[in-house]
Scaffold this motif. Sequence first.
Motif, PDB file in Angstrom:
ATOM      1  N   ASN A   1       0.823  -1.212   0.000  1.00 34.11           N
ATOM      2  CA  ASN A   1       0.000   0.000   0.000  1.00 34.11           C
ATOM      3  C   ASN A   1       0.853   1.256   0.000  1.00 34.11           C
ATOM      4  O   ASN A   1       1.815   1.364   0.759  1.00 34.11           O
ATOM      5  CB  ASN A   1      -0.866   0.051   1.263  1.00 34.11           C
TER       6      ASN A   1
ATOM      7  N   PHE B   1      -4.742   6.422  -3.264  1.00 31.98           N
ATOM      8  CA  PHE B   1      -3.895   5.372  -2.736  1.00 31.98           C
ATOM      9  C   PHE B   1      -3.765   4.245  -3.753  1.00 31.98           C
ATOM     10  O   PHE B   1      -4.536   4.153  -4.716  1.00 31.98           O
ATOM     11  CB  PHE B   1      -4.387   4.867  -1.377  1.00 31.98           C
TER      12      PHE B   1
ATOM     13  N   TYR C   1      -2.851  -0.073  -3.924  1.00 33.32           N
ATOM     14  CA  TYR C   1      -2.648  -1.301  -3.152  1.00 33.32           C
ATOM     15  C   TYR C   1      -1.814  -2.328  -3.913  1.00 33.32           C
ATOM     16  O   TYR C   1      -1.613  -3.450  -3.449  1.00 33.32           O
ATOM     17  CB  TYR C   1      -3.982  -1.896  -2.701  1.00 33.32           C
TER      18      TYR C   1
ATOM     19  N   ARG D   1      -0.332  -4.532   3.555  1.00 31.73           N
ATOM     20  CA  ARG D   1      -1.728  -4.592   3.116  1.00 31.73           C
ATOM     21  C   ARG D   1      -2.604  -5.485   3.977  1.00 31.73           C
ATOM     22  O   ARG D   1      -3.741  -5.140   4.249  1.00 31.73           O
ATOM     23  CB  ARG D   1      -1.778  -5.089   1.667  1.00 31.73           C
TER      24      ARG D   1
END
Lengths: 114, 110
Positions: A31, A48, A50, A96
């Motif tokens: 992340n 963001f 991931y 994550r």
Amino acid sequence: DVKVTQSSRYLVKRTGEKVFLECVQDMDHENMFWYRQDPGLGLRLIYFSYDVKMKEKGDIPEGYSVSREKKERFSLILESASTNQTSMYLCASSDRDRVYNEQFFGPGTRLTVL
Amino acid sequence: RKEVEQDPGPFNVPEGATVAFNCTYSNSASQSFFWYRQDCRKEPKLLMSVYSSGNEDGRFTAQLNRASQYISLLIRDSKLSDSATYLCVVNRGNFNKFYFGSGTKLNVKP
């Protein structure tokens, strides 16, 4: 020692310029995040990611785009800088797959748009 | 309504005092909770996670009240070096998204 680095501490740009903010992490985190921090408003999430090439909009994505071509690098792009984008920009990374996952922040880039 | 709300302060306390901050969150589905510390012109750093049963780390105690949707941080025997802004952070259960309060400023004076 875990590390998140950002390309510039201070940046001054003119209205209409294209601006690139780079962030690199050495922790192999999935992340990565871009926030902006303004007095009284706290940290607000812009985008963001991931995973490599994956991205999701945060709460204030307008006027910004991002790129994640490699796991360790997450770039924030201001396509046409405006004065209301003057702010402190903070990059962060985290693992994550944990509920309690610490975010590690870079030192921040203070951007001024004239 | 903001996701996370904090009293901005500042809290001005003498060295050795005990000080407490509260933070409220709006979404009952929130799953993980944190206190971060941010020094002036520096990046935020994790101070402590906040677990359902409450937890302590030296002079710092964090509590979570899910029914009332608030989180607290207690600092005992305040030190000058505790002067900073304390950020309340909540994760809604989507592990990738965190919500930050705007911070509570603490000034510890000699």
